[in-house]
Design an enzyme around this catalytic site. Structure first.
Site, PDB file in Angstrom:
ATOM      1  CG  ASP A 145      -0.090  35.505 -38.125  1.00 28.40           C
ATOM      2  OD1 ASP A 145       0.435  35.918 -36.971  1.00 28.40           O
ATOM      3  OD2 ASP A 145      -1.121  35.881 -38.362  1.00 28.40           O
ATOM      4  CE  LYS A 191       6.095  47.568 -26.483  1.00 31.66           C
ATOM      5  NZ  LYS A 191       6.623  48.992 -26.728  1.00 31.66           N
TER       6      LYS A 191
HETATM    7  C1  LIG Z   1      -2.844  33.945 -31.088  1.00 34.32           C
HETATM    8  C2  LIG Z   1      -3.810  33.306 -30.952  1.00 34.32           C
HETATM    9  C3  LIG Z   1      -4.239  32.777 -29.620  1.00 34.32           C
HETATM   10  C4  LIG Z   1      -5.514  31.741 -29.387  1.00 34.32           C
HETATM   11  C5  LIG Z   1      -5.122  30.800 -28.908  1.00 34.32           C
HETATM   12  C6  LIG Z   1      -6.200  29.893 -28.768  1.00 34.32           C
HETATM   13  C7  LIG Z   1      -6.267  28.663 -29.449  1.00 34.32           C
HETATM   14  C8  LIG Z   1      -5.289  28.374 -30.312  1.00 34.32           C
HETATM   15  C9  LIG Z   1      -5.641  27.799 -31.621  1.00 34.32           C
HETATM   16  C10 LIG Z   1      -5.115  28.501 -32.737  1.00 34.32           C
HETATM   17  C11 LIG Z   1      -3.995  29.353 -32.653  1.00 34.32           C
HETATM   18  C12 LIG Z   1      -3.771  29.896 -34.114  1.00 34.32           C
HETATM   19  C13 LIG Z   1      -3.036  31.072 -34.025  1.00 34.32           C
HETATM   20  C14 LIG Z   1      -3.159  32.163 -34.989  1.00 34.32           C
HETATM   21  C15 LIG Z   1      -2.355  33.518 -34.956  1.00 34.32           C
HETATM   22  C16 LIG Z   1      -2.993  34.313 -35.744  1.00 34.32           C
HETATM   23  C17 LIG Z   1      -2.794  35.674 -34.953  1.00 34.32           C
HETATM   24  C18 LIG Z   1      -3.507  36.918 -35.630  1.00 34.32           C
HETATM   25  O1  LIG Z   1      -3.283  36.687 -37.020  1.00 34.32           O
HETATM   26  S1  LIG Z   1      -4.114  38.098 -35.105  1.00 34.32           S
HETATM   27  C19 LIG Z   1      -5.071  38.800 -36.490  1.00 34.32           C
HETATM   28  C20 LIG Z   1      -4.065  39.929 -37.079  1.00 34.32           C
HETATM   29  N1  LIG Z   1      -4.246  41.166 -35.940  1.00 34.32           N
HETATM   30  C21 LIG Z   1      -4.739  42.022 -36.072  1.00 34.32           C
HETATM   31  O2  LIG Z   1      -6.098  42.091 -36.296  1.00 34.32           O
HETATM   32  C22 LIG Z   1      -4.613  42.933 -34.689  1.00 34.32           C
HETATM   33  C23 LIG Z   1      -4.976  44.393 -35.236  1.00 34.32           C
HETATM   34  N2  LIG Z   1      -4.585  45.182 -34.417  1.00 34.32           N
HETATM   35  C24 LIG Z   1      -5.176  45.695 -33.018  1.00 34.32           C
HETATM   36  O3  LIG Z   1      -6.145  45.224 -32.648  1.00 34.32           O
HETATM   37  C25 LIG Z   1      -4.141  46.563 -32.031  1.00 34.32           C
HETATM   38  O4  LIG Z   1      -3.525  47.175 -32.702  1.00 34.32           O
HETATM   39  C26 LIG Z   1      -3.476  45.615 -31.083  1.00 34.32           C
HETATM   40  C27 LIG Z   1      -2.507  44.688 -31.486  1.00 34.32           C
HETATM   41  C28 LIG Z   1      -4.496  44.762 -30.122  1.00 34.32           C
HETATM   42  C29 LIG Z   1      -2.680  46.714 -30.051  1.00 34.32           C
HETATM   43  O5  LIG Z   1      -3.711  47.602 -29.769  1.00 34.32           O
HETATM   44  P1  LIG Z   1      -3.849  48.048 -28.350  1.00 34.32           P
HETATM   45  O6  LIG Z   1      -4.536  49.071 -28.001  1.00 34.32           O
HETATM   46  O7  LIG Z   1      -4.198  46.784 -27.245  1.00 34.32           O
HETATM   47  O8  LIG Z   1      -2.189  48.402 -27.775  1.00 34.32           O
HETATM   48  P2  LIG Z   1      -1.549  49.629 -28.273  1.00 34.32           P
HETATM   49  O9  LIG Z   1      -1.819  50.322 -29.511  1.00 34.32           O
HETATM   50  O10 LIG Z   1      -1.726  50.709 -26.855  1.00 34.32           O
HETATM   51  O11 LIG Z   1      -0.050  49.156 -28.071  1.00 34.32           O
HETATM   52  C30 LIG Z   1       0.572  48.850 -27.022  1.00 34.32           C
HETATM   53  C31 LIG Z   1       2.296  48.681 -27.193  1.00 34.32           C
HETATM   54  O12 LIG Z   1       2.146  48.355 -28.304  1.00 34.32           O
HETATM   55  C32 LIG Z   1       3.040  49.059 -29.616  1.00 34.32           C
HETATM   56  N3  LIG Z   1       2.535  48.702 -30.877  1.00 34.32           N
HETATM   57  C33 LIG Z   1       1.424  48.446 -31.198  1.00 34.32           C
HETATM   58  N4  LIG Z   1       1.229  48.017 -32.490  1.00 34.32           N
HETATM   59  C34 LIG Z   1       2.691  48.083 -32.764  1.00 34.32           C
HETATM   60  C35 LIG Z   1       3.296  47.946 -34.074  1.00 34.32           C
HETATM   61  N5  LIG Z   1       2.570  47.519 -35.270  1.00 34.32           N
HETATM   62  N6  LIG Z   1       4.487  48.077 -34.330  1.00 34.32           N
HETATM   63  C36 LIG Z   1       5.169  48.376 -32.998  1.00 34.32           C
HETATM   64  N7  LIG Z   1       4.837  48.698 -31.837  1.00 34.32           N
HETATM   65  C37 LIG Z   1       3.294  48.474 -31.784  1.00 34.32           C
HETATM   66  C38 LIG Z   1       2.600  50.442 -29.035  1.00 34.32           C
HETATM   67  O13 LIG Z   1       3.286  51.445 -29.472  1.00 34.32           O
HETATM   68  C39 LIG Z   1       2.328  50.306 -27.609  1.00 34.32           C
HETATM   69  O14 LIG Z   1       3.809  50.465 -27.203  1.00 34.32           O
HETATM   70  P3  LIG Z   1       4.159  51.586 -25.883  1.00 34.32           P
HETATM   71  O15 LIG Z   1       3.474  50.629 -24.484  1.00 34.32           O
HETATM   72  O16 LIG Z   1       5.474  51.233 -25.568  1.00 34.32           O
HETATM   73  O17 LIG Z   1       3.607  52.677 -26.270  1.00 34.32           O
END
Ligand SMILES: CCCCC/C=C\C/C=C\CCCCCCCC(=O)SCCNC(=O)CCNC(=O)[C@H](O)C(C)(C)COP(=O)(O)OP(=O)(O)OC[C@H]1O[C@@H](n2cnc3c(N)ncnc32)[C@H](O)[C@@H]1OP(=O)(O)O
Length: 225
Positions: A145, A191
């Site tokens: 991740d 995405k």
């Molecule tokens: C990455 C870190 C950057 C920081 C850099 C800074 C410093 C660097 C230092 C360290 C880096 C470390 C990296 C660590 C990485 C760790 C990352 C994580 O673990 S994040 C934690 C886990 N994730 C979450 O908690 C996310 C929870 N979910 C949400 O909050 C939301 O669902 C969302 C992901 C934000 C999306 O919500 P939003 O309302 O914005 O979007 P939509 O729901 O409207 O969706 C948009 C679009 O995407 C499609 N979609 C959404 N989810 C899915 C899915 N699971 N599967 C398939 N498709 C999905 C949705 O259908 C929409 O599509 P469309 O527009 O075509 O309709």
């Protein structure tokens, strides 16, 4: 010492500028406050060799540092206690960087901008044990991740994992070194689709895991909570 601190601060400033350029974070009220605090930074770059690093990890590190010489790859620094958070979160730190040297996640990442690839050299220590003698699947997932997350965040800005799909094909021996090789496959609107594999370090003969992931660029108009 003085020189290395100055160099580390300079790298941090460059990275911050790059992140600020890449991230429209300044426009995301919560994250901007957390990530780009102007408080003085106390850098400790943990993405550099320490005595817990095995011979293999050192060897791979040296090989990648060589690849950095022509500018095609760059090492991504890491800063523990870097005051990227406000006071109420002052105890917070990146999950993977919370262990003493050698006990947890020892790793360094390298980025290739032309190829949109991130490679993570990772040695999982004894506190990451699952089945005796092997790495916990959650620890492997964490590093996958983190690696694909960085690979998405550099071109994509502020992103979060929406989906992470992992096939665990072989168990990874504790304290061994693996190479996590990730790439950005496609961007569709907000995405970002990425894939990666995890192979044994140095010879890369053993395929331990494969993964695909979906990251979503945060919409500054939407609240996270
Ligand atoms: C990455 C870190 C950057 C920081 C850099 C800074 C410093 C660097 C230092 C360290 C880096 C470390 C990296 C660590 C990485 C760790 C990352 C994580 O673990 S994040 C934690 C886990 N994730 C979450 O908690 C996310 C929870 N979910 C949400 O909050 C939301 O669902 C969302 C992901 C934000 C999306 O919500 P939003 O309302 O914005 O979007 P939509 O729901 O409207 O969706 C948009 C679009 O995407 C499609 N979609 C959404 N989810 C899915 C899915 N699971 N599967 C398939 N498709 C999905 C949705 O259908 C929409 O599509 P469309 O527009 O075509 O309709």
């Amino acid at each position: 010492m003085m020189r290395s601190c100055t160099a580390a601060l300079r790298t941090l400033r460059v990275l911050r500028c790059r992140l600020e350029g890449a991230f429209p974070a300044a426009r995301h009220p919560v994250l901007a406050r957390r990530w780009f605090s102007t408080e003085k930074v106390i850098p400790k770059d943990q993405a550099l060799p320490n005595p817990s690093w095995s011979k293999d990890l050192r060897l791979l590190f040296d090989q990648f540092m060589k690849k950095c010489e022509d500018g095609s790859w760059e090492r991504l620094p890491s800063y523990k206690n870097s005051k990227l958070v406000k006071e109420q979160l002052s105890q917070a730190q990146l999950f993977t960087r919370g262990y003493e040297d050698g006990l947890g996640f020892e790793y360094v990442m390298f980025y290739n901008d032309d190829e949109k690839r991130t490679v993570c050299l990772f040695q999982g220590g004894p506190y990451l044990q699952g089945v005796p003698g092997f790495l916990h699947g959650g620890a492997i997932a964490t590093m996958i991740d983190a690696t694909v997350g960085v690979c998405a965040a550099i071109p994509g800005g502020i992103v979060m994992t929406a989906n992470l799909n992992i096939n665990f094909k072989r168990p990874i021996p504790l304290c061994s070194v693996v190479v996590i090789n990730s790439q950005l496959d496609k961007i569709e609107g907000r995405k970002l689709f990425l894939s990666c594999d995890v192979r044994s370090g140095v010879d890369e003969k053993i395929l331990y895991s494969e993964a695909t992931s979906l990251f979503i660029k945060l919409d500054p108009e939407k609240s996270l909570t």
